[in-house]
Design an enzyme around this catalytic site. Structure first.
Site, PDB file in Angstrom:
ATOM      1  CB  CYS A  82      -0.904  -0.016   1.224  1.00 16.12           C
ATOM      2  SG  CYS A  82      -1.866   1.498   1.434  1.00 16.12           S
TER       3      CYS A  82
ATOM      4  CB  CYS B 178      -0.646   2.149   5.622  1.00 14.41           C
ATOM      5  SG  CYS B 178      -1.211   0.590   4.918  1.00 14.41           S
TER       6      CYS B 178
ATOM      7  CB  CYS C 290      -0.642 -13.641  -5.847  1.00 13.34           C
ATOM      8  SG  CYS C 290      -0.773 -14.893  -7.110  1.00 13.34           S
TER       9      CYS C 290
END
Length: 96
Positions: A40, A43, A63
């Site tokens: 991400c 974060c 995946c």
């Protein structure tokens, strides 16, 4: 955000990203192989890995850990919205 769901062996997988600025890509050489890790951008949480054995049109297989996904039922569509044809990934379920 990832989208374009494909069949996988236990891990949800996708063949393309929806918004590349929400994901960070990092080379991962662990376990004696080269993979590309997805995280991400906001974060830094680990999302999964990308492999080069995916379906057309990209040939990529993203995946992605199912714990990072937020699914929406097609039944929740409002009139005029159309069918949901992709499943968005949402790392922070309160705000992206």
């Amino acid at each position: 955000m990832l989208y374009h769901f494909t069949v996988s062996l236990g891990w949800p997988s996708f063949y393309d990203v929806m918004a590349s600025d929400t994901i960070t890509f990092t080379d991962d050489y662990s376990f004696g192989m080269h993979r590309v890790e997805t995280s991400c951008s906001q974060c830094g949480s680990h999302l999964g890995h990308i492999f080069d054995d995916g379906p057309r049109p990209t040939g990529k297989r993203y995946c992605i850990n199912s714990a990072s996904l937020s699914f929406q039922s097609a039944d929740t569509n409002q009139p005029g919205e159309g069918n949901i044809s992709s499943t968005p990934v949402q790392v922070d379920k309160t705000k992206l």
